[in-house]
Design a protein around this motif. Structure first.
Motif, short mmCIF file in Angstrom:
data_model
loop_
_atom_site.label_atom_id
_atom_site.label_comp_id
_atom_site.label_asym_id
_atom_site.label_seq_id
_atom_site.Cartn_x
_atom_site.Cartn_y
_atom_site.Cartn_z
N LYS A 25 0.82 -1.23 -0.09
CA LYS A 25 0.05 -0.17 0.01
C LYS A 25 0.76 1.16 -0.07
O LYS A 25 0.23 2.28 -0.44
CB LYS A 25 -1.01 0.10 1.27
CG LYS A 25 -2.00 -0.95 1.30
CD LYS A 25 -2.91 -0.93 2.43
CE LYS A 25 -3.85 -1.97 2.19
NZ LYS A 25 -4.71 -2.30 3.27
N HIS A 26 2.05 1.14 0.45
CA HIS A 26 3.11 2.44 0.46
C HIS A 26 3.83 2.41 -0.79
O HIS A 26 4.65 3.48 -0.77
CB HIS A 26 3.73 2.27 1.67
CG HIS A 26 3.25 2.11 2.86
ND1 HIS A 26 2.55 3.13 3.51
CD2 HIS A 26 3.18 1.01 3.91
CE1 HIS A 26 1.90 2.64 4.74
NE2 HIS A 26 2.36 1.54 4.89
N SER A 29 4.05 5.94 -2.54
CA SER A 29 4.62 7.02 -1.98
C SER A 29 6.38 6.64 -2.22
O SER A 29 7.06 7.61 -2.66
CB SER A 29 4.73 7.06 -0.46
OG SER A 29 3.49 7.21 -0.12
#
Length: 93
Positions: A25-26, A29
């Motif tokens: 999910k990161h 970024s």
């Protein structure tokens, strides 16, 4: 070209395999950070290239013309699409 295509396909396969892993999910970024670093080092590369710097004014004018043309074309097409698809019962936009 085949190498690039294979790298993309392996990334898709890996992404599909690990899509339920929480740390994925990161990834957005991390990708944003990597793109920022790539742009920075690309700028460093341009800044150290004497040939690019010597023709920078010409390149800048051409880039400006392409940018204005591309943006104008996009806005015109978006306006035409919006006025065609989202017109309410004969109202003028």
């Amino acid at each position: 070209m085949l190498n690039i295509f294979l790298v993309i396909l392996s990334g898709v396969a890996t992404g599909y395999a690990v899509r339920k892993v929480p740390f994925v999910k990161h990834a957005g970024s991390v990708i944003t950070l990597v793109i920022a670093l790539l742009l920075f080092f690309m700028g460093v590369s341009v800044g150290t290239n004497d040939q690019v710097l010597a023709t920078f004014s010409t390149i800048g004018i051409e880039a400006l013309i392409i940018t204005i043309g591309g943006t104008s074309g996009t806005l015109l097409c978006a306006w035409l699409l919006y006025s065609t698809l989202f017109k309410k019962g004969g109202e003028k936009s």
